[in-house]
Design a protein around this motif. Structure first.
Motif, short mmCIF file in Angstrom:
data_model
loop_
_atom_site.label_atom_id
_atom_site.label_comp_id
_atom_site.label_asym_id
_atom_site.label_seq_id
_atom_site.Cartn_x
_atom_site.Cartn_y
_atom_site.Cartn_z
N GLY A 122 -19.76 26.87 -104.82
CA GLY A 122 -19.58 28.23 -104.58
C GLY A 122 -19.33 27.59 -102.88
O GLY A 122 -18.83 29.19 -102.18
N SER A 123 -19.46 26.96 -102.32
CA SER A 123 -18.83 26.55 -101.10
C SER A 123 -17.56 27.04 -100.43
O SER A 123 -16.03 26.04 -101.38
CB SER A 123 -19.26 24.95 -100.47
OG SER A 123 -18.72 25.21 -98.87
N LEU A 124 -17.02 27.56 -99.70
CA LEU A 124 -15.38 27.99 -99.39
C LEU A 124 -14.79 27.58 -98.49
O LEU A 124 -13.72 27.09 -98.92
CB LEU A 124 -15.58 29.45 -98.95
CG LEU A 124 -16.43 30.20 -99.90
CD1 LEU A 124 -15.98 31.47 -99.47
CD2 LEU A 124 -15.39 30.00 -101.07
N ASN A 125 -15.51 26.26 -97.39
CA ASN A 125 -14.60 25.10 -96.61
C ASN A 125 -14.86 23.82 -97.12
O ASN A 125 -13.78 23.10 -96.42
CB ASN A 125 -15.71 25.71 -95.43
CG ASN A 125 -14.48 24.97 -94.59
OD1 ASN A 125 -13.57 25.28 -93.87
ND2 ASN A 125 -15.80 24.26 -93.46
N GLU A 126 -15.11 23.59 -98.63
CA GLU A 126 -14.80 22.31 -98.58
C GLU A 126 -13.73 21.69 -99.42
O GLU A 126 -12.88 21.02 -98.73
CB GLU A 126 -15.99 21.53 -100.37
CG GLU A 126 -17.17 22.84 -100.56
CD GLU A 126 -18.10 22.04 -98.55
OE1 GLU A 126 -17.65 20.46 -98.87
OE2 GLU A 126 -18.36 22.96 -98.21
#
Length: 626
Positions: free
Chosen positions: A413-417
C-alpha cells in the motif's frame, strides 16, 4: 747406429707432418679457392689450381679403393654432399607427439589419436602426453575411455601426478545428470582414494614439492559429491584434510562446499522438503564457523567476494536464525549497515557485483524489501564514477532486484514506490549513456517490474513515463480526440524495446486501477497504436499475460461504452477486440500464475513476530558456548 736411427725417426715424423698438411689442404682448397682469387690476385691462382688437382687425384684414389682410411673417406663424402646413411634420424619428442594427438582429436579422430599414442616408442611418451590424451577424451565426454587410459597409463609405468588427478576429476565434474553415470561416480571415488595415497607418498618422499601438494583435485571431487547428492561424504572429505600446512582447506574448498549446500537446497525446494532445506542452511552456518577457525590457524587464508557470495546464498533459504547470521556476514565483511547503524566511510573491498546480488536476493527472499532498497541505495550513493572499477558494482541484475523490492512494497500500500522505481530506471539509463555501460541497461523484465509497481500504486502518469523510457514512444502526447498516432524517438540500437503483451496488460490494469476515464481512453489509444490483436494472437507469450490483457481489454471497452462518446469506427474496432479477447480467455483458462504476480508482502504483525523470534533465538544462542 744410434745416430742413424734418430735420423730415420726424424725423417718419418717429417713425412707424417707433410702427409697431414696435404690432407688439410684438400679440405680447404675448394672452399678458399674463390677467395684466393679475389683477395690475393692471380699470383695464387696457380697454386690453388694445383691444390685442386691434387685434391681430385686423392678423390679418385679413394673411390678406387686406395690407401685412404674410412674416416677420411667419410669426411670427403660429407664435404662432397654425399652423406647418405651418415646422418642420424631425428627422434620423436613428447612435445611433438602431444601436438600430433591434439591435431588428430581436433579432426574428430579420437580413436586414431589413442592408437598413435600407444604405438609410439616409450621414449616419446611422458606423463604430460598421457594427461593431454586424457583431457581430450574428457572434452569429448568419453568419460569411461578417459578412465581406461588412466589405468593403462599406470600399467605402462607412468605414475600419475596432481595434474592427472585434477584433469580427471575436473572433467568428470562436468557431468550433471548423475543417475545416468553411476559408473563414473564409482570412478570418482576410486580417483579420490588414489589421490590420497599419492599425497601420502609425496609427503613422505618429497615434502617440499608444493606443486604436487595441490587441493584442486579435492575441490573437483567435492563438486562431484554435491552434484551427485552425496552430501555426507563432503564432510568426510573435509574432516580427512589437514588442518594446517599446504593441504589445509582453502577458500576454493569452502566455496565448493557452499555451492554443494546451495545445490541441496534447490533440490529440497523442488521436492518440498522443508526440513532438509533448513538442515542444509544449518550446514552452511557450520561450514562458515569452521572456516573462521581455519582462518585463525592459517594467516595466509583470506576471504574473497566469490566465497562470501556463495555463503550468503547458502544461508538465504535457511531458517530465520540462519538468515540473520547472513546479515551479520554482510555487515562484517561487506560493510553494509542497516538503518540506524553506523555507516562506514567507504565501501568494503569484498563488495562487488556478486556479493551485492546475493545480499539483495537475501532481502527479497526474506520479504524485507525495505532493507533491499536501503542496501542498494547505500551503494548507489557511494559510487565514485571517476574510478573505473566502481562503475561495475551495479548492473541490470541489481536494478532488477531493486525494482522487485519496490513492487513488493507497493503491494503493501505504499504510494511513493512508483516514483522511486522510475528514478532507479532513469539512473540506470543516464549512467549507461554517460559512461557506456551496456550491462547497466535495464532489461524488459526490469521495465515490467516498474510497470507492476505503478499498477499496484494506481499511478498512471508514472506508468506512461516508464513506457516512454522503455519503448521511445512519446505516449504522453495523447489528446482527448485521439486522432493522431504517437511518435517514436530515434535512439541508439537496442535502446527502444518493443511493446509486448506484458507491457500492455500492465498499462491497461494501471488505467483501470486509477479509475479515471481519461486514463482509460489514453490506454486504449496506445492499444490501437500497438496492434493489440497481434499481441493477443502471439502464442509465444505466457498464457497468463494474454489472459490478463484480454480481460482488461474487455473491461476497458465496457467502461468507455458506458461513458459514451465513441465514434462508429471505434465501435467496430473495439468490437473486434472484444470478440478476439473472448476466444483468448477460453483458450487460456486455468493458466498458471507467475511467481512475481503471486508475491505479496506479509502483514506488519507477522514480520514483527518473526523479528522478535529471531532476536530471542540469537540472544539465547549467544549465552551458550560454541
Amino acid at each position: 747406429m744410434i745416430l742413424s736411427q734418430g735420423r730415420r725417426t726424424a725423417r718419418n715424423v717429417t713425412l707424417k707432418l707433410k702427409h697431414n698438411n696435404r690432407w688439410r689442404s684438400i679440405g680447404s682448397g675448394i672452399t678458399i679457392g674463390s677467395n684466393l682469387e679475389r683477395k690475393q690476385g692471380p699470383s695464387l691462382l696457380g697454386r690453388a689450381s694445383e691444390r685442386h688437382s691434387t685434391h681430385q687425384g686423392h678423390l679418385d684414389e679413394a673411390r678406387a679403393g686406395g690407401p685412404s682410411n674410412f674416416r677420411s673417406r667419410a669426411q670427403l663424402d660429407k664435404r662432397q654432399g654425399n652423406g647418405e646413411g651418415v646422418q642420424k634420424k631425428r627422434l620423436l619428442k613428447p612435445y611433438d607427439l602431444s601436438i600430433q594427438l591434439k591435431r588428430l582429436c581436433s579432426e574428430g579422430d579420437l580413436d586414431g589419436a589413442i592408437e598413435r599414442l600407444k604405438s609410439t616408442p616409450r621414449d616419446a611418451q611422458n606423463i604430460a602426453v598421457w594427461n593431454t590424451m586424457i583431457s581430450e577424451c574428457l572434452s569429448a565426454e568419453r568419460y569411461q575411455l578417459s578412465y581406461d587410459l588412466f589405468v593403462d597409463m599406470k600399467r605402462r609405468g607412468f605414475s600419475p601426478n596432481s595434474i592427472t588427478f585434477s584433469t580427471m576429476l575436473s572433467g568428470i565434474s562436468l557431468i550433471k545428470d548423475w543417475p545416468k553415470y553411476s559408473k563414473q561416480l564409482q570412478n570418482a571415488h576410486s580417483l579420490y582414494e588414489s589421490y590420497l595415497k599419492h599425497l601420502e607418498s609425496i609427503k613422505f618422499h618429497e615434502a617440499d614439492n608444493l606443486k604436487e601438494l595441490s587441493l584442486q583435485p579435492l575441490v573437483a571431487y567435492i563438486q562431484i559429491l554435491g552434484d551427485a547428492g552425496d552430501y555426507h561424504k563432503i564432510f568426510d572429505v573435509y574432516f580427512a584434510m589437514d588442518q594446517e600446512g599446504p593441504l589445509a582447506p582453502d577458500r576454493f574448498v569452502f566455496t565448493a562446499m557452499f555451492k554443494a549446500i546451495s545445490a541441496r537446497q534447490r533440490r529440497s525446494v523442488i521436492g518440498g522438503e522443508t526440513s532438509t532445506r533448513n538442515d542444509a542452511a544449518s550446514d552452511a552456518k557450520h561450514v562458515w564457523i569452521q572456516m573462521e577457525k581455519v582462518m585463525q590457524r592459517n594467516p595466509d587464508f583470506f576471504l574473497d567476494p566469490g566465497l562470501i557470495a556463495t555463503a550468503i546464498r547458502a544461508l538465504t533459504r535457511g531458517s530465520p536464525n540462519d538468515q540473520s547470521f547472513a546479515f551479520t556476514i554482510i555487515h562484517d565483511q561487506l560493510g553494509l549497515s542497516k538503518p540506524g547503524e553506523d555507516m562506514p566511510k567507504r565501501l568494503s573491498n569484498n563488495l562487488n557485483a556478486w556479493t551485492l546480488d546475493a545480499t539483495l536476493q537475501l532481502c527479497n527472499s526474506m520479504q524485507k524489501h525495505r532493507l533491499a532498497v536501503h542496501f542498494a541505495r547505500q551503494v548507489m550513493d557511494k559510487i565514485n564514477w571517476d574510478k573505473v572499477w566502481m562503475r561495475y558494482l551495479i548492473d541490470s541484475n541489481h536494478i532488477h532486484k531493486l525494482l522487485r523490492a519496490y513492487a513488493g512494497l507497493a503491494s503493501l500500500g505504499s504510494l511513493n514506490e512508483s516514483h522511486e522505481a522510475l528514478e532507479a530506471l532513469e539512473w540506470s539509463v543516464q549512467n549507461d549513456v554517460i559512461y557506456h555501460l551496456p550491462k547497466l541497461t535495464p532489461t524488459a523484465q526490469s521495465y515490467h517490474l516498474a510497470l507492476m509497481t505503478c499498477c499496484r500504486s494506481a499511478d498512471w502518469p508514472t506508468a506512461v513515463r516508464v513506457y516512454e523510457l522503455m519503448t521511445g514512444v512519446e505516449a504522453s502526447q495523447f489528446q482527448s480526440g485521439g486522432s493522431r498516432s504517437p511518435t517514436v524517438k530515434k535512439r541508439s540500437k537496442g535502446k527502444n524495446l518493443p511493446t509486448d503483451t506484458e507491457t500492455m496488460s500492465f498499462l491497461l490494469r494501471t488505467a483501470l486501477a486509477a479509475n479515471n476515464i481519461t486514463h482509460i481512453r489514453h490506454a486504449m489509444w496506445l492499444v490501437d497504436f500497438t496492434r493489440v490483436d497481434e499481441l493477443l494472437s502471439d502464442e509465444h507469450t505466457a498464457a497468463f499475460y494474454r489472459s490478463k490483457l484480454a480481460s482488461t481489454l474487455m473491461e476497458a471497452t465496457k467502461r468507455l461504452q458506458e461513458a459514451g462518446g465513441l465514434t462508429q469506427e471505434q465501435e467496430r474496432t473495439w468490437s473486434s477486440y472484444r470478440s478476439l479477447a473472448r476466444q483468448i480467455l477460453k483458450s487460456t483458462r486455468g493458466s498458471p500464475t507467475p511467481g512475481v504476480e503471486e508475491e505479496r508482502l506479509g502483514n506488519i504483525r507477522t514480520l514483527v513476530d518473526m523479528d522478535n523470534y529471531v532476536a530471542f533465538e540469537m540472544a539465547s544462542r549467544s549465552t551458550k558456548s560454541r
